[in-house]
Design an enzyme around this catalytic site. Structure first.
Site, PDB file in Angstrom:
ATOM      1  N   CYS A 381      36.587  38.918  47.623  1.00  0.00           N
ATOM      2  CA  CYS A 381      38.119  38.791  47.821  1.00  0.00           C
ATOM      3  C   CYS A 381      38.476  39.834  49.046  1.00  0.00           C
ATOM      4  O   CYS A 381      37.862  41.218  49.132  1.00  0.00           O
ATOM      5  CB  CYS A 381      38.585  39.113  46.498  1.00  0.00           C
ATOM      6  SG  CYS A 381      37.840  40.263  45.631  1.00  0.00           S
ATOM      7  N   ASN A 593      44.207  41.448  43.598  1.00  0.00           N
ATOM      8  CA  ASN A 593      43.306  40.250  44.376  1.00  0.00           C
ATOM      9  C   ASN A 593      43.987  39.078  43.750  1.00  0.00           C
ATOM     10  O   ASN A 593      44.703  38.716  42.767  1.00  0.00           O
ATOM     11  CB  ASN A 593      41.985  40.203  44.393  1.00  0.00           C
ATOM     12  CG  ASN A 593      41.343  40.141  43.266  1.00  0.00           C
ATOM     13  OD1 ASN A 593      41.904  40.869  42.024  1.00  0.00           O
ATOM     14  ND2 ASN A 593      40.548  39.463  43.299  1.00  0.00           N
ATOM     15  N   CYS A 595      42.523  37.217  41.705  1.00  0.00           N
ATOM     16  CA  CYS A 595      42.093  37.187  40.083  1.00  0.00           C
ATOM     17  C   CYS A 595      42.395  38.480  39.183  1.00  0.00           C
ATOM     18  O   CYS A 595      42.116  38.494  38.226  1.00  0.00           O
ATOM     19  CB  CYS A 595      40.621  36.605  40.051  1.00  0.00           C
ATOM     20  SG  CYS A 595      40.235  35.060  40.706  1.00  0.00           S
ATOM     21  N   THR A 596      43.216  39.366  40.041  1.00  0.00           N
ATOM     22  CA  THR A 596      43.842  40.600  39.221  1.00  0.00           C
ATOM     23  C   THR A 596      42.830  41.418  38.669  1.00  0.00           C
ATOM     24  O   THR A 596      42.826  42.314  38.145  1.00  0.00           O
ATOM     25  CB  THR A 596      44.679  40.276  38.051  1.00  0.00           C
ATOM     26  OG1 THR A 596      44.004  39.940  36.936  1.00  0.00           O
ATOM     27  CG2 THR A 596      45.511  39.308  38.430  1.00  0.00           C
ATOM     28  N   GLU A 597      41.368  41.762  39.248  1.00  0.00           N
ATOM     29  CA  GLU A 597      40.631  42.618  38.867  1.00  0.00           C
ATOM     30  C   GLU A 597      40.238  43.645  39.955  1.00  0.00           C
ATOM     31  O   GLU A 597      39.536  44.702  39.560  1.00  0.00           O
ATOM     32  CB  GLU A 597      39.311  41.919  38.326  1.00  0.00           C
ATOM     33  CG  GLU A 597      38.287  41.535  39.411  1.00  0.00           C
ATOM     34  CD  GLU A 597      38.499  40.038  40.135  1.00  0.00           C
ATOM     35  OE1 GLU A 597      37.697  39.622  40.722  1.00  0.00           O
ATOM     36  OE2 GLU A 597      39.609  39.725  40.124  1.00  0.00           O
ATOM     37  N   ALA A 784      33.672  32.108  36.093  1.00  0.00           N
ATOM     38  CA  ALA A 784      33.642  30.543  35.521  1.00  0.00           C
ATOM     39  C   ALA A 784      32.365  29.775  36.015  1.00  0.00           C
ATOM     40  O   ALA A 784      31.862  29.351  35.314  1.00  0.00           O
ATOM     41  CB  ALA A 784      35.048  30.068  35.713  1.00  0.00           C
ATOM     42  N   THR A 785      32.383  29.707  37.422  1.00  0.00           N
ATOM     43  CA  THR A 785      31.172  28.875  37.788  1.00  0.00           C
ATOM     44  C   THR A 785      29.977  29.601  37.659  1.00  0.00           C
ATOM     45  O   THR A 785      29.167  28.778  37.401  1.00  0.00           O
ATOM     46  CB  THR A 785      31.685  28.620  39.389  1.00  0.00           C
ATOM     47  OG1 THR A 785      32.873  28.417  39.440  1.00  0.00           O
ATOM     48  CG2 THR A 785      30.700  27.622  39.754  1.00  0.00           C
ATOM     49  N   ILE A 786      29.870  30.853  37.859  1.00  0.00           N
ATOM     50  CA  ILE A 786      28.684  31.503  37.708  1.00  0.00           C
ATOM     51  C   ILE A 786      28.106  31.437  36.231  1.00  0.00           C
ATOM     52  O   ILE A 786      26.906  31.564  35.886  1.00  0.00           O
ATOM     53  CB  ILE A 786      28.272  32.779  38.522  1.00  0.00           C
ATOM     54  CG1 ILE A 786      29.318  33.757  37.836  1.00  0.00           C
ATOM     55  CG2 ILE A 786      28.243  32.738  40.023  1.00  0.00           C
ATOM     56  CD1 ILE A 786      28.997  35.329  38.368  1.00  0.00           C
TER      57      ILE A 786
END
Length: 979
Positions: A381, A593, A595-597, A784-786
């Site tokens: 990101c 970013n 996804c806010t992390e 989610a995907t990993i």
């Protein structure tokens, strides 16, 4: 009593990445546009016919209620309504036509009966199906006993690609099924084989044989979760044939044969990949014989069906749509790509491979996509600040396009751009504000679709004092002037502490144009408060005309109302992000970013922040005793941090400003996934003090080891360039920075635990002596995907449902909670009725009377966990993290008061950011069938899935019914840049 609606025959060829319906429409005889066809058990394929369903359902009613005149009238109306619902389900799923299996129709009949409250009829129908399945099985056994030996199948020939017909190789088929079920408890290979054979026919293709096995096995997942591993292994047989033939290694191979073939496959793969200009030629300089010998083929059996299908569809390298990567080759390619600059690159590649292939840790999606390729864009990101001039604004939008092209998720800080009505000196006119430029940024994200892999993904941030904030809140609404809407772009509020204090104290809040007070953008803490109050005084004196006064609580309510209605803007907190940032000396955190992390410094035209992500699989670090294995965790984290640091030097930077920033600060974001799985293994309920304590101690251990690993890398490779003056250099670790936040905010406005269990004094001394290799080390991404790949719950999320259908680009997948199933089996409670009860109650066990209370507590789903537990656990984690967490909030019975309390608590407990709001309104919601996958559909509200409520009133009003929530919009690939 009933009549069946059909019998099965040949199962259609199902290409990975397609649903059964899609596969059927391409593999069977041509289907007319819009026509739905049914595969019957006797081998024929017939048009879909409502009347047959109507007859079957009517007979089910008559069998229970009899045929009186009064009953007949009710039955007729009820049947017509039910059949209409069932038909609408299939037409909605297959608007262009397709093919369905008879079992799917019968599943829908069961669920429609249950959803309509016809439980007696549904029970009778279930018993009827079971009895006829038993009779069919007995008949099949008698038939098999009277025919030729099991390994001979003279009536079925296989059609090869060249048209040649050869006898079906039953011996190999048995071997493949046997290997797929090897070591799996409660998995019956003979059941898979016998059922699959019923769906084969003379002239069947090799692909259709594999598809028959895969479909048969995956339909059994809801009965026993271990079938997902068997299904993956069966699918892998096809993948092996595809890759091995393409590489010229072998025609095909069994799982056991791959133990030797993997070593020979690696050099062939590298040679072919370089020839096709897909792999970096530097991979050929590795000792491929040594690396090939280190591959562990048995790790192929770790994959769930969803995990393997996801890799095949979206990650494996391909040429002309032929995937020539196999799972262990894939992990070795990534490992080699990350070890390419190491002094002992062969040893490091093996070390990295072992970590990835064991599922103990997983790199983020961009790293998995591109490591070892000619264009290694590995970072996750990028954060930018948009300046307040036309050239700079469009330069920032161009940067967005270039970064998005190579699969980066973007966070844009738009606060410096002057508001609507601001004076423009160059033209002697007035500004149209920030919104028109946000519309351009939105359309750019749609236009630049990340190399065709997924849509561009962008989040715009705006501070709460900006004069355009009220219009910014409405950007995602589906009503109003569409020229001032951004339907595809995410938005987030960047909220100062002073605003939250005004909300708590019910005071007024003043909105300004940044053209008149540009320094507010770079200030935080008490410095911001003093300067902001100075501007308020100027406005009161008439010296600053362009401003607006609002009641803080009213603006807060509108923020929460829009969040509930549209899913945006998310709520993130400026001061906690800055006051606890290790890099306060080097700049300001102006946004997070996508996804806010991520919380890194940005500066217009000078600093584009970059972050590189990966996640520890926490479930893999729980020992047999249910305790955290700290020794294993330390080893995992040490290697993971090294891999992340390597990304910085290897990464391809499409924008020079991003490269310069990343080299200067070297931030990485080590996160975690499988938190819920770890709780299950530890026997802890998510909604408990024990879970909060576990969130604390597990994150403390990760933090301790990550900081230690970065410090060791500093001793080996040198400190990052901007280290001097950082909080690290002053001996202030993330835990210690809570004190800074408390002092600046005021102790009455924060309550955050500061206890610890490890030897932090020794670590402070170590950092003081060796320094740090990375300015930032930790961030918890959505994953989610990993998480799908590794087969665990995503990130720090509670279980969404215990049984549902997950829908993504790879198709629809039955997901059942294996921990629940095995606990129920241990108590003799797992049966078909329990499966149906779980479907009816949307994956919840709370209303199933025979489920014991302790299991109801342990297996409470996301909306059954009070949000305070999610916030408390996040608060405990946040004290150890130098960046932030991608934190979704689940609120059942959502109304204005609950939203207000939850988000106030998030700020009060010291959280830096929040992510999506998953809200269920207080009134009863519409039920959905899990088979339709509707629980997982991406919302119409936006590319990343808005909140569950597509339309709801402002929090102050009475709530209305909201649609059923999606299982996880984070699984929408639009958002996987952060995973």
């Amino acid at each position: 009593m009933h009549t069946e609606t059909g019998r099965s025959q040949s199962v259609p060829s199902e290409k990975p990445g397609t649903t059964k319906e899609q596969a059927g429409s391409t593999s069977l005889a041509a289907t007319a546009p819009g026509q739905i066809r049914v595969i019957k058990r006797n081998g024929t394929v017939v048009p879909y016919d409502d009347s047959k369903i109507s007859v079957a359902v009517t007979k089910a009613f008559l069998a229970v209620e009899g045929g009186t005149a009064a009953a007949s009238s009710r039955i007729h109306d009820q049947v017509r309504e039910l059949v209409g619902q069932i038909s609408a389900t299939f037409k909605r799923r297959m608007p262009s036509g397709g093919t369905i299996h008879i079992e799917e129709i019968q599943d829908q009949v069961e669920l429609a009966l249950m959803r309509s409250g016809e439980h007696k009829i549904a029970r009778d129908y279930v018993l009827y199906r079971e009895e006829h399945a038993r009779l069919r099985a007995e008949k099949e056994q008698q038939k098999q006993a009277a025919t030729a030996p099991a390994d001979a199948h003279p009536s079925i020939r296989v059609k090869l690609e060249d048209g040649t017909l050869i006898p079906l190789d039953m011996e190999r088929l048995r071997t493949i099924v046997s290997e797929a079920c090897e070591g799996l408890k409660d998995v019956d290979g003979e059941a898979i084989l016998s059922e699959a054979l019923k769906n084969l026919y003379d002239g069947v293709s090799e692909n259709d044989i594999n598809t028959a096995l895969v479909i048969t096995a995956r339909t059994l997942v809801e009965r026993e979760p271990n079938y997902t591993y068997a299904t993956a292994s069966l699918l892998l047989d096809k993948l092996r044939s595809e890759a091995l033939r393409f590489l010229g290694v072998a025609e095909r191979a069994t799982a056991h044969e791959m133990a030797e073939l993997y070593a020979a496959t690696l050099p062939a793969y590298v040679e072919k990949g370089i020839e096709l200009e897909l792999l970096d030629p530097a991979l050929a300089t590795f000792d491929l014989e040594k690396l090939g010998a280190s591959i562990k083929g048995e790790r192929d059996h770790q994959f769930s069906y969803l995990g393997l299908q996801t890799l095949y569809d979206r990650y494996f390298l391909h040429s002309n749509d032929i995937r020539f990567e196999l799972p262990q080759i894939f992990f070795m390619r990534v490992a080699m790509g990350l070890a390419i600059n190491e002094e002992d690159k062969n040893a490091r590649a093996i070390e990295f491979y072992n970590l990835l292939s064991s599922f103990d840790y997983m790199s983020s999606t961009p790293t998995l996509f591109n490591a070892g390729t000619l264009r290694p864009q590995l970072s996750s990101c990028y954060l930018t600040t948009v300046p307040d001039d036309l050239h700079g604004i469009y330069g920032a939008i161009q940067d967005n396009a270039m970064l998005s092209k190579w699969a980066g998720g973007l966070g844009n800080d738009w606060t410096p751009v002057r508001s609507l009505g601001s004076y423009i000196k160059g033209t002697n006119g007035k500004s149209q504000g920030v919104v028109p430029f946000l519309k351009v940024a939105n359309d750019t994200a749609v236009a630049v679709n990340q190399g065709g892999k997924r849509k561009g993904a962008v989040c715009a941030y705006l501070e709460t004092w900006h004069l355009d904030i009220e219009e910014f809140l409405e950007l995602r609404k589906n009503t109003g002037d569409d020229r001032r809407r951004t339907h595809d772009m995410n938005t987030a509020n960047w909220v100062p502490d002073l605003f939250m204090k005004r909300v708590f104290e019910d005071k007024e809040w003043t909105l300004f144009s940044p053209a008149n007070c540009p320094d507010l953008h770079d200030l935080f803490g008490t410095a911001f408060e003093e300067r902001y109050e100075h501007y308020e005084k100027l406005a009161a004196e008439g010296k600053l005309k362009l401003h607006k006064k609002v009641r803080a609580v009213d603006l807060w309510r509108k923020m929460l109302g829009m969040l509930f209605e549209t899913g945006h803007p998310w709520i993130t907190f400026k001061d906690s992000c800055n006051l606890r940032s290790p890099q306060q000396h080097a700049g300001v955190v102006h946004s997070s970013n996508l996804c806010t992390e991520i919380t890194l410094n940005t500066k217009a035209n000078e600093e584009i922040a970059v972050c590189n992500l990966g996640s520890v699989n926490l479930a893999q670090h729980i020992g047999e005793d249910g305790k955290l294995d700290q020794a294993k965790l330390a080893k995992t984290v040490k290697t993971a941090v090294r891999m992340l640091d390597n990304v910085i030097d290897i990464n391809y930077y499409s924008v020079e400003t991003a490269r310069a920033s990343n080299m200067r600060h070297r931030p990485v974001g080590l996160g975690l996934m499988g938190f819920q799985d770890a709780l299950y293994k530890a026997g802890i309920s998510y909604a408990s003090d024990e879970a909060v304590a576990f969130a604390d101690t597990s994150m403390e251990a990760i933090s301790f080891e990550a900081i230690s690993a970065s410090s060791d890398l500093a001793a080996e490779r040198g400190k990052y360039q901007s280290y001097d003056g950082s909080l690290w250099s002053k001996g202030i670790l993330p835990l210690d920075s809570i004190k800074i936040l408390s002092e600046q905010r005021g102790e009455q406005f924060i309550e955050q635990d500061t206890s610890s269990t490890l030897d932090w004094d020794s670590l402070r001394k170590k950092v003081s002596k060796q320094g740090m290799r990375n300015s930032n080390v930790m961030a918890i991404a959505p994953t989610a995907t990993i998480a799908n790949i590794t087969g665990v719950s995503q990130s720090i999320e509670p279980t969404y449902q215990n049984l549902y259908v997950k829908s993504n680009l790879s198709g629809e997948f039955t997901v059942v909670n294996p921990y629940l199933v095995h606990d129920l089996k241990d108590r003799g409670l797992w049966d078909k009725v329990m499966v149906n009860d779980l479907k009816y109650y949307e994956g919840s066990v709370q209303k199933i009377d025979r489920v014991p209370a302790d299991l109801k507590a342990k297996y409470a789903t996301a909306f059954e966990v009070e949000p305070r537990w999610i916030v408390d656990a996040a608060s405990r984690r946040q004290k150890w993290i130098d960046q932030a967490q991608s934190l979704n909030l689940y609120i059942a019975g959502a109304d204005g008061r609950k939203l207000d309390l939850t988000y106030r608590m998030a700020w009060y407990r010291g959280l830096k950011t929040t992510y999506y709001l998953r809200a269920l309104a207080a009134t009863t919601t519409e039920k959905s069938t899990v088979n339709g996958g509707t629980l997982n559909a991406v919302s119409a509200g936006g590319s990343n899935g808005a909140s569950a409520a597509a339309a709801a009133p402002a929090p102050a009003a009475e709530p209305q019914a909201a649609p059923v929530p999606q299982a996880c919009s984070l699984d929408d690939p639009d958002c996987e840049a952060c995973q």
